[in-house]
Design a protein around this motif. Structure first.
Motif, PDB file in Angstrom:
ATOM      1  N   MET A   1       0.824  -1.195   0.000  1.00 38.13           N
ATOM      2  CA  MET A   1       0.000   0.000   0.000  1.00 38.13           C
ATOM      3  C   MET A   1       0.866   1.256   0.000  1.00 38.13           C
ATOM      4  SD  MET A   1      -3.134   0.583  -0.104  1.00 38.13           S
ATOM      5  CE  MET A   1      -4.471   1.552   0.384  1.00 38.13           C
ATOM      6  N   LEU A   2       1.964   1.187   0.722  1.00 39.30           N
ATOM      7  CA  LEU A   2       2.885   2.320   0.771  1.00 39.30           C
ATOM      8  C   LEU A   2       3.532   2.555  -0.585  1.00 39.30           C
ATOM      9  CD1 LEU A   2       4.177   4.426   2.628  1.00 39.30           C
ATOM     10  CD2 LEU A   2       5.976   2.765   3.081  1.00 39.30           C
ATOM     11  N   ASN A   3       3.747   1.474  -1.349  1.00 45.19           N
ATOM     12  CA  ASN A   3       4.348   1.614  -2.678  1.00 45.19           C
ATOM     13  C   ASN A   3       3.445   2.388  -3.625  1.00 45.19           C
ATOM     14  OD1 ASN A   3       6.587   0.150  -1.894  1.00 45.19           O
ATOM     15  ND2 ASN A   3       5.674  -1.790  -2.517  1.00 45.19           N
ATOM     16  N   ILE A   4       2.142   2.198  -3.511  1.00 45.14           N
ATOM     17  CA  ILE A   4       1.208   2.909  -4.385  1.00 45.14           C
ATOM     18  C   ILE A   4       1.187   4.396  -4.048  1.00 45.14           C
ATOM     19  CG2 ILE A   4      -1.226   3.118  -5.006  1.00 45.14           C
ATOM     20  CD1 ILE A   4      -1.406   0.075  -4.667  1.00 45.14           C
ATOM     21  N   PHE A   5       1.236   4.733  -2.766  1.00 50.60           N
ATOM     22  CA  PHE A   5       1.291   6.143  -2.382  1.00 50.60           C
ATOM     23  C   PHE A   5       2.604   6.782  -2.823  1.00 50.60           C
ATOM     24  CE2 PHE A   5      -1.758   4.829   1.050  1.00 50.60           C
ATOM     25  CZ  PHE A   5      -2.845   5.446   0.460  1.00 50.60           C
ATOM     26  N   PHE A   6       3.697   6.039  -2.706  1.00 48.01           N
ATOM     27  CA  PHE A   6       4.994   6.548  -3.146  1.00 48.01           C
ATOM     28  C   PHE A   6       5.015   6.762  -4.656  1.00 48.01           C
ATOM     29  CE2 PHE A   6       9.458   5.715  -4.403  1.00 48.01           C
ATOM     30  CZ  PHE A   6      10.015   6.826  -3.809  1.00 48.01           C
ATOM     31  N   GLY A   7       4.459   5.813  -5.417  1.00 44.68           N
ATOM     32  CA  GLY A   7       4.383   5.959  -6.871  1.00 44.68           C
ATOM     33  C   GLY A   7       3.486   7.112  -7.286  1.00 44.68           C
ATOM     34  N   SER A   8       2.395   7.300  -6.558  1.00 44.02           N
ATOM     35  CA  SER A   8       1.511   8.429  -6.861  1.00 44.02           C
ATOM     36  C   SER A   8       2.191   9.758  -6.574  1.00 44.02           C
ATOM     37  CB  SER A   8       0.226   8.321  -6.044  1.00 44.02           C
ATOM     38  OG  SER A   8      -0.439   7.144  -6.349  1.00 44.02           O
ATOM     39  N   PHE A   9       2.967   9.799  -5.492  1.00 47.46           N
ATOM     40  CA  PHE A   9       3.717  11.013  -5.192  1.00 47.46           C
ATOM     41  C   PHE A   9       4.755  11.295  -6.272  1.00 47.46           C
ATOM     42  CE2 PHE A   9       7.472  13.002  -3.256  1.00 47.46           C
ATOM     43  CZ  PHE A   9       6.915  14.220  -2.921  1.00 47.46           C
ATOM     44  N   LEU A  10       5.432  10.256  -6.764  1.00 54.43           N
ATOM     45  CA  LEU A  10       6.400  10.437  -7.853  1.00 54.43           C
ATOM     46  C   LEU A  10       5.714  10.963  -9.109  1.00 54.43           C
ATOM     47  CD1 LEU A  10       8.629   7.247  -7.556  1.00 54.43           C
ATOM     48  CD2 LEU A  10       9.226   9.580  -6.930  1.00 54.43           C
ATOM     49  N   TYR A  11       4.543  10.403  -9.427  1.00 50.65           N
ATOM     50  CA  TYR A  11       3.810  10.847 -10.616  1.00 50.65           C
ATOM     51  C   TYR A  11       3.385  12.306 -10.483  1.00 50.65           C
ATOM     52  CZ  TYR A  11       0.139  11.272 -14.065  1.00 50.65           C
ATOM     53  OH  TYR A  11      -0.635  11.704 -15.106  1.00 50.65           O
ATOM     54  N   LEU A  12       2.852  12.681  -9.339  1.00 50.20           N
ATOM     55  CA  LEU A  12       2.378  14.055  -9.157  1.00 50.20           C
ATOM     56  C   LEU A  12       3.534  15.049  -9.131  1.00 50.20           C
ATOM     57  CD1 LEU A  12      -0.515  13.532  -6.619  1.00 50.20           C
ATOM     58  CD2 LEU A  12      -0.656  14.053  -9.058  1.00 50.20           C
ATOM     59  N   SER A  13       4.679  14.659  -8.568  1.00 53.38           N
ATOM     60  CA  SER A  13       5.830  15.568  -8.590  1.00 53.38           C
ATOM     61  C   SER A  13       6.377  15.734 -10.004  1.00 53.38           C
ATOM     62  CB  SER A  13       6.919  15.075  -7.639  1.00 53.38           C
ATOM     63  OG  SER A  13       7.426  13.835  -8.068  1.00 53.38           O
ATOM     64  N   GLY A  14       6.350  14.679 -10.811  1.00 48.98           N
ATOM     65  CA  GLY A  14       6.745  14.799 -12.212  1.00 48.98           C
ATOM     66  C   GLY A  14       5.790  15.666 -13.002  1.00 48.98           C
ATOM     67  N   LEU A  15       4.507  15.538 -12.725  1.00 48.47           N
ATOM     68  CA  LEU A  15       3.506  16.371 -13.389  1.00 48.47           C
ATOM     69  C   LEU A  15       3.660  17.836 -13.000  1.00 48.47           C
ATOM     70  CD1 LEU A  15       1.091  15.952 -15.301  1.00 48.47           C
ATOM     71  CD2 LEU A  15      -0.339  15.867 -13.276  1.00 48.47           C
ATOM     72  N   PHE A  16       3.943  18.085 -11.734  1.00 44.92           N
ATOM     73  CA  PHE A  16       4.173  19.454 -11.272  1.00 44.92           C
ATOM     74  C   PHE A  16       5.411  20.054 -11.941  1.00 44.92           C
ATOM     75  CE2 PHE A  16       6.015  22.424  -8.144  1.00 44.92           C
ATOM     76  CZ  PHE A  16       4.987  23.343  -8.120  1.00 44.92           C
TER      77      PHE A  16
END
Length: 93
Positions: A1-16
């Motif tokens: 579950m933590l991996n999905i939150f970490f991946g989502s954070f990586l995606y959103l930081s790349g989008l930003f």
């Protein structure tokens, strides 16, 4: 579950980063590749449960094709205009 939150954070930081660096083509391409890698991690985490790695190979192949196309556009722009700033590129020629 933590991996999905970490991946989502990586995606959103790349989008930003992609939104912030919209004037410089090389930084836009780098942030797009960062987004692709974060999406690959999310897909890999989700498909690791089913042991279905064939889709990951197809995704990596398409992302390599996308990066090669972006680099060829970058080389074309630098050869024609001398820099990679998007504002100096006029598509009306």
């Amino acid at each position: 579950m933590l991996n999905i939150f970490f991946g989502s954070f990586l995606y959103l930081s790349g989008l930003f980063t992609f939104i912030i660096e919209r004037k410089h083509l090389l930084l836009m391409l780098l942030s797009l590749e960062y987004i692709v890698v974060s999406l690959f991690l999310l897909i890999f985490y989700n498909l690791m449960i089913n042991f279905d790695y064939f889709f990951c190979m197809i995704f990596l192949t398409m992302s390599v094709c996308e990066s090669v196309l972006g680099l060829s556009i970058l080389v074309f722009m630098i050869r024609n205009h001398g820099n990679d700033y998007v504002l100096s590129f006029s598509s009306l020629w």
